[in-house]
Motif scaffolding. Structure first.
Motif, PDB file in Angstrom:
ATOM      1  N   UNK A 284      10.122  -6.008 -19.325  1.00 13.53           N
ATOM      2  CA  UNK A 284       8.477  -5.866 -19.747  1.00 13.53           C
ATOM      3  C   UNK A 284       8.030  -5.122 -20.541  1.00 13.53           C
ATOM      4  N   UNK A 285       9.091  -3.522 -20.740  1.00  9.90           N
ATOM      5  CA  UNK A 285       7.991  -2.838 -21.677  1.00  9.90           C
ATOM      6  C   UNK A 285       7.165  -2.312 -20.706  1.00  9.90           C
ATOM      7  N   UNK A 286       6.887  -2.052 -19.590  1.00 11.23           N
ATOM      8  CA  UNK A 286       6.061  -1.359 -18.862  1.00 11.23           C
ATOM      9  C   UNK A 286       6.523   0.031 -18.230  1.00 11.23           C
ATOM     10  N   UNK A 287       5.977   1.137 -18.579  1.00 14.17           N
ATOM     11  CA  UNK A 287       6.521   2.748 -18.227  1.00 14.17           C
ATOM     12  C   UNK A 287       5.797   3.117 -16.990  1.00 14.17           C
ATOM     13  N   UNK A 288       7.435   3.565 -16.318  1.00 14.15           N
ATOM     14  CA  UNK A 288       6.738   3.934 -14.459  1.00 14.15           C
ATOM     15  C   UNK A 288       6.413   5.300 -14.672  1.00 14.15           C
ATOM     16  N   UNK A 289       5.627   5.504 -13.323  1.00 14.84           N
ATOM     17  CA  UNK A 289       5.242   7.195 -12.841  1.00 14.84           C
ATOM     18  C   UNK A 289       6.568   8.100 -12.138  1.00 14.84           C
ATOM     19  N   UNK A 290       6.943   8.500 -12.598  1.00 14.84           N
ATOM     20  CA  UNK A 290       8.446   9.494 -11.619  1.00 14.84           C
ATOM     21  C   UNK A 290       7.363   9.808 -10.683  1.00 14.84           C
ATOM     22  N   UNK A 291       8.404   9.394  -9.316  1.00 15.94           N
ATOM     23  CA  UNK A 291       7.089  10.344  -7.880  1.00 15.94           C
ATOM     24  C   UNK A 291       8.467  10.822  -6.923  1.00 15.94           C
ATOM     25  N   UNK A 292       7.681  11.857  -6.835  1.00 12.31           N
ATOM     26  CA  UNK A 292       8.472  12.455  -5.984  1.00 12.31           C
ATOM     27  C   UNK A 292       8.328  12.147  -4.967  1.00 12.31           C
ATOM     28  N   UNK A 293       9.599  12.194  -3.870  1.00 18.01           N
ATOM     29  CA  UNK A 293       9.979  11.429  -2.277  1.00 18.01           C
ATOM     30  C   UNK A 293       9.128  12.220  -1.802  1.00 18.01           C
ATOM     31  N   UNK A 294       8.488  11.345  -0.277  1.00 15.43           N
ATOM     32  CA  UNK A 294       7.966  12.418   0.234  1.00 15.43           C
ATOM     33  C   UNK A 294       6.695  12.528  -0.105  1.00 15.43           C
ATOM     34  N   UNK A 295       6.213  11.555  -0.952  1.00 15.31           N
ATOM     35  CA  UNK A 295       4.411  12.117  -1.377  1.00 15.31           C
ATOM     36  C   UNK A 295       3.511  11.027  -1.176  1.00 15.31           C
ATOM     37  N   UNK A 296       3.003   9.843   0.160  1.00  6.43           N
ATOM     38  CA  UNK A 296       2.707   9.174  -0.005  1.00  6.43           C
ATOM     39  C   UNK A 296       1.437   9.719  -0.297  1.00  6.43           C
ATOM     40  N   UNK A 297       0.764  11.410   0.469  1.00  5.76           N
ATOM     41  CA  UNK A 297      -0.642  11.783   0.381  1.00  5.76           C
ATOM     42  C   UNK A 297      -0.806  11.840  -0.578  1.00  5.76           C
ATOM     43  N   UNK A 298      -0.350  11.344  -1.672  1.00 10.54           N
ATOM     44  CA  UNK A 298      -0.723  11.987  -3.402  1.00 10.54           C
ATOM     45  C   UNK A 298      -1.307  11.056  -3.724  1.00 10.54           C
ATOM     46  N   UNK A 299      -1.294   9.521  -2.877  1.00  9.06           N
ATOM     47  CA  UNK A 299      -1.425   8.625  -3.524  1.00  9.06           C
ATOM     48  C   UNK A 299      -2.816   7.601  -3.203  1.00  9.06           C
ATOM     49  N   UNK A 300      -3.829   8.391  -3.881  1.00 10.98           N
ATOM     50  CA  UNK A 300      -5.337   7.832  -3.523  1.00 10.98           C
ATOM     51  C   UNK A 300      -6.076   6.791  -2.913  1.00 10.98           C
ATOM     52  N   UNK A 301      -4.727   5.633  -3.064  1.00 14.24           N
ATOM     53  CA  UNK A 301      -4.647   4.358  -2.209  1.00 14.24           C
ATOM     54  C   UNK A 301      -4.844   4.226  -0.778  1.00 14.24           C
ATOM     55  N   UNK A 302      -4.228   5.424  -0.259  1.00 15.99           N
ATOM     56  CA  UNK A 302      -3.614   6.122   1.373  1.00 15.99           C
ATOM     57  C   UNK A 302      -5.696   6.014   1.667  1.00 15.99           C
ATOM     58  N   UNK A 303      -6.476   5.909   1.024  1.00 15.65           N
ATOM     59  CA  UNK A 303      -7.865   6.329   1.219  1.00 15.65           C
ATOM     60  C   UNK A 303      -8.805   4.893   0.999  1.00 15.65           C
ATOM     61  N   UNK A 304      -7.928   4.181   1.145  1.00 14.47           N
ATOM     62  CA  UNK A 304      -8.657   2.794   0.775  1.00 14.47           C
ATOM     63  C   UNK A 304      -8.118   1.985   1.682  1.00 14.47           C
ATOM     64  N   UNK A 305      -6.894   2.413   2.751  1.00 14.84           N
ATOM     65  CA  UNK A 305      -6.307   1.620   3.626  1.00 14.84           C
ATOM     66  C   UNK A 305      -7.190   1.356   4.531  1.00 14.84           C
ATOM     67  N   UNK A 306      -7.880   2.120   5.417  1.00 14.18           N
ATOM     68  CA  UNK A 306      -8.628   2.325   6.746  1.00 14.18           C
ATOM     69  C   UNK A 306     -10.142   1.124   6.493  1.00 14.18           C
ATOM     70  N   UNK A 307     -10.861   1.115   4.805  1.00 16.19           N
ATOM     71  CA  UNK A 307     -11.570   0.299   5.071  1.00 16.19           C
ATOM     72  C   UNK A 307     -10.985  -1.152   4.831  1.00 16.19           C
ATOM     73  N   UNK A 308      -9.928  -1.330   4.902  1.00 17.81           N
ATOM     74  CA  UNK A 308      -9.990  -2.812   4.072  1.00 17.81           C
ATOM     75  C   UNK A 308      -9.117  -2.988   5.766  1.00 17.81           C
ATOM     76  N   UNK A 309      -8.348  -2.627   6.590  1.00 15.61           N
ATOM     77  CA  UNK A 309      -8.328  -2.668   7.971  1.00 15.61           C
ATOM     78  C   UNK A 309      -9.632  -3.006   9.171  1.00 15.61           C
ATOM     79  N   UNK A 310     -10.273  -2.051   8.341  1.00 15.62           N
ATOM     80  CA  UNK A 310     -11.713  -2.316   9.098  1.00 15.62           C
ATOM     81  C   UNK A 310     -12.361  -3.593   8.747  1.00 15.62           C
ATOM     82  N   UNK A 311     -12.161  -4.752   7.738  1.00 14.71           N
ATOM     83  CA  UNK A 311     -12.622  -5.580   7.052  1.00 14.71           C
ATOM     84  C   UNK A 311     -11.809  -6.849   7.938  1.00 14.71           C
ATOM     85  N   UNK A 312     -10.357  -6.789   8.140  1.00 18.62           N
ATOM     86  CA  UNK A 312      -9.743  -7.483   8.448  1.00 18.62           C
ATOM     87  C   UNK A 312      -9.279  -7.788   8.961  1.00 18.62           C
ATOM     88  N   UNK A 313      -8.686  -6.245  10.678  1.00 16.34           N
ATOM     89  CA  UNK A 313      -8.368  -6.148  11.309  1.00 16.34           C
ATOM     90  C   UNK A 313      -8.689  -7.530  12.598  1.00 16.34           C
TER      91      UNK A 313
END
Length: 244
Positions: free
Chosen positions: A215-244
């Motif tokens: 599909x011609x989509x470039x991937x960003x090479x991501x280092x292992x064990x680096x979930x805390x570098x992902x800005x989405x991690x700050x987003x999950x707490x807000x989502x779980x408060x809304x739907x849990x």
């Protein structure tokens, strides 16, 4: 009082004259407890006891008076020397990226959400007052959980997708083909997007990588064990408060 004034020159009553007990916790004891709490935040009140001189409740009260508050510990992934070297190399490769370059990156992540999960493990009960529905937690014989995926880029556009936990072939068919790629094409019709995903087996399988390449989509090479570098991690707490 008159006798006290004649002897001391003061009308103020001391703690001892009120019939109370002397404090067993001295100023030195306060400092010792504070030092233990700062050095080892995970210690309990029982661990901070100074011999058998003071009780656990006294230690709890002292910790509270000093301004300490109980909070859940933050989480960090375990990093081996190889992980640390890979993260440092990744940081060096991207240290000169401009804001315009980062605006092309679409971050992705998924998490498991338990529907109806209690937000608190404790409820407050007062003797003499009846229990209401709010004092109970609903339970189910079967786990009520769902997988939610999200893609996000720096322009603050977010797309949530419900997904079931799937194998590699189902992940390509249900997630990449029907959700991820259409969303990328909508946000970047000129094909300039850079897609980020972690190193989950379904993400880095040969079939998944080939699909993105087709599909011609470039991937960003991501280092292992680096979930805390992902800005989405700050987003999950807000989502779980809304739907849990």
């Amino acid at each position: 009082i008159i006798k006290q004034h004649r002897e001391t020159g003061s009308y103020a009553t001391s703690y001892d004259s009120c019939g109370g007990h002397n404090k067993k916790l001295t100023e030195r004891g306060y400092l010792q407890i504070k030092r233990i709490a700062l050095k080892s935040p995970k210690t309990t009140a029982n661990d901070k006891k100074i011999g058998d001189v003071v009780s656990t409740s006294t230690v709890k009260r002292a910790v509270y008076e000093m301004g300490f508050k109980a909070k859940k510990p933050l989480k960090n992934p375990i990093l081996t020397p190889q992980h640390q070297a890979a993260r440092l190399a990744w940081a060096h490769r991207h240290q000169n990226w401009t804001l315009e370059m980062w605006r092309k990156v679409i971050f992705s992540d998924e998490t498991m959400v338990y529907i109806g999960e209690a937000k608190s493990k404790f409820v407050k009960v007062l003797d003499g007052y009846p229990l209401t529905d709010k004092h109970y937690t609903l339970t189910s014989k079967f786990s009520r959980k769902t997988m939610i995926g999200v893609v996000f880029h720096i322009l603050a556009q977010v797309a949530l997708n419900h997904r079931e936990k799937s194998q590699h072939a189902e992940y390509i068919k249900n997630i990449i083909t029907h959700s991820v790629i259409p969303q990328i094409n909508e946000w970047f019709p000129n094909g300039q997007a850079i897609f980020q995903q972690d190193n989950a087996p379904a993400h880095v399988s040969k079939a998944s990588l080939n699909k993105f390449q087709q599909c011609g989509i470039c991937l960003l090479k991501w280092p292992a064990q680096s979930c805390n570098l992902n800005p989405i991690k700050n987003f999950w707490a807000l989502v779980k408060l809304k739907i849990a």
